[in-house]
Enzyme design. Structure first.
Site, PDB file in Angstrom:
ATOM      1  N   ASP A 392      -3.507 -14.782   8.177  1.00 29.76           N
ATOM      2  CA  ASP A 392      -4.184 -13.669   7.523  1.00 29.76           C
ATOM      3  C   ASP A 392      -4.774 -14.173   6.208  1.00 29.76           C
ATOM      4  O   ASP A 392      -4.417 -15.267   5.735  1.00 29.76           O
ATOM      5  CB  ASP A 392      -3.166 -12.551   7.279  1.00 29.76           C
ATOM      6  N   LYS A 393      -5.677 -13.416   5.613  1.00 38.30           N
ATOM      7  CA  LYS A 393      -6.241 -13.822   4.322  1.00 38.30           C
ATOM      8  C   LYS A 393      -5.610 -13.066   3.161  1.00 38.30           C
ATOM      9  O   LYS A 393      -4.949 -13.649   2.307  1.00 38.30           O
ATOM     10  CB  LYS A 393      -7.762 -13.626   4.297  1.00 38.30           C
ATOM     11  N   LYS A 593     -14.351   7.629  -1.683  1.00 38.31           N
ATOM     12  CA  LYS A 593     -14.528   6.182  -1.826  1.00 38.31           C
ATOM     13  C   LYS A 593     -14.193   5.550  -0.482  1.00 38.31           C
ATOM     14  O   LYS A 593     -13.282   5.993   0.228  1.00 38.31           O
ATOM     15  CB  LYS A 593     -13.641   5.616  -2.926  1.00 38.31           C
ATOM     16  N   ASP A 710     -11.699  -8.682   6.376  1.00 40.57           N
ATOM     17  CA  ASP A 710     -12.751  -8.660   5.362  1.00 40.57           C
ATOM     18  C   ASP A 710     -14.123  -8.897   5.974  1.00 40.57           C
ATOM     19  O   ASP A 710     -14.272  -9.334   7.117  1.00 40.57           O
ATOM     20  CB  ASP A 710     -12.478  -9.725   4.304  1.00 40.57           C
ATOM     21  N   LYS A 821      -6.114  -9.550  16.301  1.00 42.47           N
ATOM     22  CA  LYS A 821      -5.332 -10.691  15.791  1.00 42.47           C
ATOM     23  C   LYS A 821      -4.297 -11.130  16.819  1.00 42.47           C
ATOM     24  O   LYS A 821      -4.120 -12.332  17.075  1.00 42.47           O
ATOM     25  CB  LYS A 821      -4.647 -10.310  14.478  1.00 42.47           C
ATOM     26  N   ASP A 845      -0.190  -7.528  10.467  1.00 42.46           N
ATOM     27  CA  ASP A 845       0.002  -8.889  10.967  1.00 42.46           C
ATOM     28  C   ASP A 845       1.193  -8.994  11.915  1.00 42.46           C
ATOM     29  O   ASP A 845       1.446 -10.077  12.459  1.00 42.46           O
ATOM     30  CB  ASP A 845       0.210  -9.866   9.797  1.00 42.46           C
TER      31      ASP A 845
END
Length: 1200
Positions: A392-393, A593, A710, A821, A845
């Site tokens: 993962d990032k 938002k 992302d 994933k 994850d």
């Protein structure tokens, strides 16, 4: 309230008093070796036994009992924990009838709260929980000690998050049930809710009071094992108990995983069992033939056996039957080919290896007080065989500690900060202005201090850095935004940041400083930014929030309150969050938002003044590696809001399966025609040491895939910052952001869109494969977005996609969902057949962590769900370097050598039994005494091999990290390949042949005692046994690379135990010691030939392996052999600088063993520009070549 009878007692044990024996025995006899020994023990109780039944069954009993004791201790500990939890007490409301049944009077007789054990709580009970107590079951919050019925909850036991969560009861319950007395007259209510499930963050239900239904949400749910904080008390009604609670629903066992080494060990065991059957058949056939020849025409060939007067087991007239019966005797006799103590020894070794991992100070994170933790020990050696890492990032490569650094408001970009990605881009382009401070690789991946200092410097003062805020722009700071054109938009922008969230303010009573508890680092950064820019959020109530705003007209701070009418929560499908508020003037606003992909399509068509500019700023922020959100609002009319509120309330009150869809439909009524305010940009910094770690892993030949949610631009630039990507690496980008696909998306033909998308992905994959296949020595990076990945993972395209990905140096999957994933991880694991490791830190994850061969969880800011699902947990990504390259390599090397050694020593022992049986016409006569054989694996050879499995180091930790290419011994499985296993087995056969024939030949015709008597079977067997004990223990001295005091003690203690056993056992009555009665004292100890034979034969048995080891390490060295030679060369030449000559030269030699050139990492970047130095180093390599102990090595001149 309808009462239920389900118990709140929990049990996490594997066994109980009645099931322990059958279940634990079942677990033990799932191993084929144990089944064999059980059958062998059964034969021991028949006339076919080769030796006594007690000595046959004793080793099996010892192994089974030891394993069962270990299981019992572990389960007893779990039972103790369960008992402690079940016997905790809390206060439960008892009705009048219940109270009268007890011994109370007065207030108690009219009903009230009394202490009760957790295990006695039932669904429908009303409980009172006090401050700092755990919730005993899943409760619906009714009221609290606060007037606005809020409470603060810590969920660290559930998800690891330490930040407090705000919970709030419904106004209808808090108003009518404020204290203990109010419950005595409470008429009751009915709660309808979802069935028990494992979803921690969702809850669907309603409560019916006085015939009116009120919707319930996760805001009213208090979960078992979470703790009440900063609140004196709360009242709640029990909805789920015991194993129905969400925390217990989440305590499912993770998928069972077994290492490749263990699976291969099973195949070796099957081979040994097959070999055992074959030699048993051979011996039985020979025995049958010899027995049939014993009596021919009335003449006895072996007259001393009296074949004319014998039992059926030796009857020449029934030789076939005798041969069949002899087969069972041989199966029992040759059983020592199978190492009975192998499994339990490996379990002990793996547990001790896990302790070393847990206590490694180099993987301890001081800031969070978090050590590494091997949550399961059965995958230790798998850590040394990893071929592909899927990571993962956010929170894994990065810190998940957000800093507000830039923003775009009304088409104007604000913020002058420089991100780490921008620095990496500057280095890539050769710009000296931004990148000069990074020269010499100083402080890589951890530039917090630099950036924060620059913030202070820019302001010209020493203002301390604020966590979460790294924004510098004098145009809006210090209240200067009021002088900007479009100040009204700026005001609304900051107000939205201060209102649209779920944060909880905490005011320090002494200093007056306000801090925030937020559900995510992003939200905390937004609220902190609003505070620093003049809009301080300082209070939250049940119905509203209070701000301290900067008034543009007066320039002073004024208090304003906003009533929260509705909260439209964020989820991964909506990708946005909204709140509906009413200000003091009575105007109703919707503040929203969310991600730009969903926000821009919801903007008003007439409000497009700065949409394009904002989009351009967002793209620039993404290029700089920043996470962006779009902010927008709209004013609602009273009638419009009333219609929405009715729909929204009805949807939330629904308990049907389409509840979420109804809520989304209601939200969609108002979340449109929005007015754009701007966009935020927060930086998620790289963790310390990430580029260096990735570089080392790449040098080790490990492939690294990044799976992130992302944007593509953000992921690419993070890839550059952490050295996964570099300048000159060709990028293959697979995306559906093409003109034809976008045109189809605007239409309504979904079938055509699907077909076009799939064809486009397939075409791009094929073009990428052609590009990779046509290149020679170039490095490629594959980048694919989530939409494309959906089609790439379909059955007819996933193999093509995997082929392309495997041919690339690095792979980045952007906009990936948690399911994608997991599917990518499964594809890599099954498609390559190699060991995969997945590492992540969040709940999203968990799927890939459980799917991978090894799951590593990072205990970070996103909670502990990834850790709880993992096999190993660490605090920082950089610790993966030591976990794999050091501990992984050591564990793989140790376990492999340990298993091979086990097979060697057992084959050595078993072959001598076979040879003696052949020497005696396969009569079934054992060579050794019964109890001596029983003790061989348990006492005389077990300790040294365990010590080797725990302490041996073929290469030190320093050299493991200095020469990461050594790690390739694991992925290539060089230390546990069939050639090496068979080689160790042949070594055992050779040792057995040498020991048996030399011992027999040495003592056969020699006078053994003073009286001239020659040796008998007992003395010959004891002598050969002594030689075996010495040989297999001295073999350990040749095999082990790194000696400790423990290993010395274990080896010599094992030999000494044999010399203790002989006289002690021989002193026991002959009915028990049988052939070994006084054999050592009266026969062996005083015979010089015994000691001479022991010395010479034991040494001779080691000659074949010693010769092979010398030849191999000199002419055909493995990776570790070369590094061992380097270590000794350094010591001999006393190099003052370990970074000079020897290690540099050898690193160049080791490069030739790389299975692939990934082109990833800092080293690859340096290699790409080091052609001149490679040419100049040719002379040095020639010098090294002449000194190398391996003259066949071809030196690769790739400079490090």
């Amino acid at each position: 309230m309808a009462s239920a009878s389900s118990t709140n007692s929990i049990s996490t044990t594997k066994y109980n008093l009645f099931t322990f024996l059958p279940k634990s025995l079942f677990e033990q006899f799932r191993r084929v070796a144990n089944i064999y020994f059980l059958l062998s023990a059964g034969i021991a109780y028949s006339p076919l036994a080769a030796y006594s039944s007690s000595s046959a069954i004793a080793p099996l009993v010892i192994v089974l009992v030891a394993t069962m004791i270990k299981e019992a201790i572990e389960d007893w500990r779990r039972n103790q924990q369960d008992t402690e939890v079940n016997n905790r007490t809390t206060q439960v409301f008892f009705q009048q009838a219940q109270a009268q049944a007890g011994d109370g009077d007065g207030d108690a007789a009219r009903g009230g709260f009394r202490d009760a054990k957790w295990k006695d709580i039932r669904v429908g009970d009303i409980v009172k929980v006090h401050k700092d107590e755990f919730f005993p079951a899943d409760l619906v919050l009714l009221s609290s000690s606060y007037e606005d019925a809020i409470c603060y909850v810590e969920t660290m036991n559930l998800d690891g998050e330490t930040n407090l969560k705000l919970k709030q009861s419904l106004e209808v319950t808090s108003a009518s049930l404020p204290d203990d007395d109010s419950f005595r007259g409470f008429a009751g209510a009915v709660v309808r809710c979802e069935d028990p499930n494992a979803h921690l963050y969702t809850f669907v239900g309603n409560i019916e009071i006085d015939g009116q239904q009120h919707p319930l949400s996760p805001q009213q749910l208090l979960l078992r094992d979470s703790k009440l904080r900063n609140t004196d008390f709360v009242y709640g009604v029990v909805v789920f108990t015991g194993h129905d609670t969400k925390v217990m629903q989440n305590s499912m066992k993770v998928p069972s995983k077994r290492s490749n080494v263990e699976k291969k060990m099973d195949r070796v065991m099957y081979l040994l069992l097959f070999s055992l059957i074959v030699i048993s058949v051979v011996s039985s056939v020979v025995f049958g033939v010899a027995t049939g020849d014993d009596l021919q025409d009335g003449r006895m060939k072996r007259w001393y056996l009296r074949p004319d007067d014998t039992e059926i087991y030796y009857d020449p007239n029934n030789a076939a039957v005798a041969a069949v019966l002899h087969f069972f005797t041989a199966i029992m006799l040759y059983g020592y080919f199978i190492p009975i103590s192998l499994y339990i020894s490996i379990e002990i070794v793996k547990l001790l290896q896990a302790l070393f991992i847990n206590n490694d100070i180099h993987m301890y994170h001081h800031e969070t007080d978090t050590p590494a933790h091997a949550r399961t020990s059965n995958l230790n050696e798998e850590l040394g065989q990893v071929d592909t890492i899927l990571t993962d990032k956010t929170g894994t490569l990065t810190c998940n500690s957000m800093e507000f650094i830039k923003c775009s408001i009304a088409g104007t970009a604000y913020g002058r900060g420089i991100t780490e990605v921008e620095r990496a881009m500057a280095r890539r382009k050769g710009s000296p202005v931004i990148a000069d401070h990074d020269n010499n690789n100083m402080d890589k991946g951890n530039n917090n201090g630099i950036q924060q200092q620059s913030s202070s410097d820019s302001e010209g003062n020493s203002k301390p850095a604020v966590k979460g805020f790294n924004f510098v722009d004098e145009r809006v700071m210090g209240g200067n935004w009021v002088n900007q054109p479009g100040s009204g938009v700026i005001e609304m922008f900051f107000r939205l940041l201060a209102v649209c969230h779920t944060c909880i303010p905490e005011v320090d009573q002494e200093s007056g400083k306000i801090s925030y508890e937020a559900e995510s680092p992003d939200e905390a950064a937004f609220v902190v930014a609003a505070r620093e820019l003049g809009f301080t959020f300082y209070k939250r109530t049940q119905t509203g929030v209070s701000l301290r705003e900067l008034d543009p007209s007066s320039g002073k701070q004024v208090d304003r309150s906003y009533k929260i009418l509705n909260v439209l929560e964020f989820n991964s499908a909506r990708k946005r969050m909204s709140v509906v508020v009413k200000n003091e003037e009575g105007k109703i606003f919707l503040f929203t938002k969310g991600a730009d992909s969903v926000m821009f399509e919801r903007l008003s068509g007439s409000e497009t003044a700065y949409r394009e500019v904002t989009q351009r700023h967002i793209n620039e922020y993404a290029d700089a590696g920043l996470r962006t959100l779009v902010l927008a609002y709209r004013e609602l009319k009273e009638d419009e809001y009333a219609y929405f509120d009715g729909k929204f309330t009805a949807a939330k009150s629904s308990v049907s399966t389409d509840r979420d869809e109804k809520i989304d439909e209601a939200a969609d009524l108002v979340e449109r025609d929005l007015i754009l305010l701007g966009a935020t940009a927060v930086e998620d910094k790289l963790q310390k040491g990430v580029p260096e770690c990735i570089d080392k892993l790449a040098q080790a030949g490990i492939k690294i895939w990044v799976l992130t949610g992302d944007k593509m631009e953000t992921a690419i630039n993070i890839g550059y910052a952490c050295s996964l990507l570099r300048q000159g690496m060709k990028q293959i980008t697979i995306t559906l952001e093409t003109a034809d696909v976008i045109a189809l998306e605007k239409g309504s033909d979904k079938a055509a869109l699907t077909k076009a998308s799939k064809d486009s992905v397939a075409r791009q994959i094929n073009e990428g494969k052609k590009l990779v296949n046509a290149s020679s020595g170039e490095s490629f990076a594959l980048i694919i977005d989530g939409k494309s990945l959906t089609y790439a993972l379909e059955d007819d395209t996933k193999d093509m996609f995997l082929d392309l990905a495997v041919g690339c140096g690095s792979v980045i999957c952007c906009r990936s969902s948690p399911k994608q994933k997991a599917l990518v991880t499964r594809l890599v694991k099954t498609g390559t057949g190699k060991v995969t490791l997945a590492i992540g830190d969040g709940a999203n994850d968990v799927g890939m962590i459980q799917e991978a061969d090894i799951g590593v969880g990072i205990s970070g800011a996103e909670g502990m769900q990834a850790v709880m699902a993992s096999d190993v947990s660490i605090a920082q990504f950089r610790f993966l370097e030591r976990l794999l390259l050091v501990h992984g390599h050591w564990c793989y090397s140790r376990i492999s050598s340990m298993i091979c050694y086990f097979f060697y020593k057992n084959i050595t022992f078993g072959v001598t039994l076979f040879l003696y049986d052949a020497y005696t016409s396969f009569s079934g006569q054992p060579f050794y005494n019964d109890w001596a054989m029983a003790c061989f694996n348990v006492f005389f050879t077990s300790l040294p091999v365990i010590a080797m499995g725990v302490f041996d180091q073929d290469v030190s930790a320093r050299f493991c990290l200095k020469f990461p290419m050594l790690y390739q011994e694991g992925p290539q499985n060089l230390l546990f390949q069939w050639r090496r296993i068979i080689g160790w087995m042949l070594n055992g056969v050779a040792s057995a042949v040498i020991i048996f024939f030399l011992s027999t030949a040495s003592l056969q015709h020699q006078a053994f005692r003073i009286g001239g008597q020659v040796t008998d079977m007992a003395t010959l067997g004891a002598t050969a046994y002594t030689c075996i004990v010495w040989a297999v223990n001295l073999q350990m001295y040749i095999t082990v690379s790194y000696f400790t005091l423990v290993q010395h003690v274990c080896i010599w203690l094992s030999i000494a135990l044999w010399y203790v056993f002989l006289p002690v056992y021989g002193a026991i009555t002959p009915s028990f010691s049988t052939t070994y009665y006084m054999v050592f004292v009266e026969a062996l100890a005083g015979a010089p030939s015994y000691w001479v034979v022991t010395l010479l034969v034991s040494a001779a048995a080691l000659v074949p392996f010693f010769t092979y080891a010398v030849v191999k390490s000199w002419f055909f060295p493995d990776y570790h052999n070369r590094i061992q030679w380097l270590r000794h060369r350094e010591k001999a030449k006393a190099h003052p600088d370990p970074e000079t000559s020897a290690d540099v030269e050898l690193s160049q030699v080791l490069r030739q063993f790389s299975v692939r050139s990934t082109g990833v990492g800092v080293s690859a970047r340096r290699d790409a520009t080091a052609v001149l130095r490679r040419l100049n180093s040719t002379t040095q390599h020639a010098d090294y070549y002449s000194q190398s102990p391996a003259p066949g090595v071809v030196v690769v001149t790739t400079d490090r």
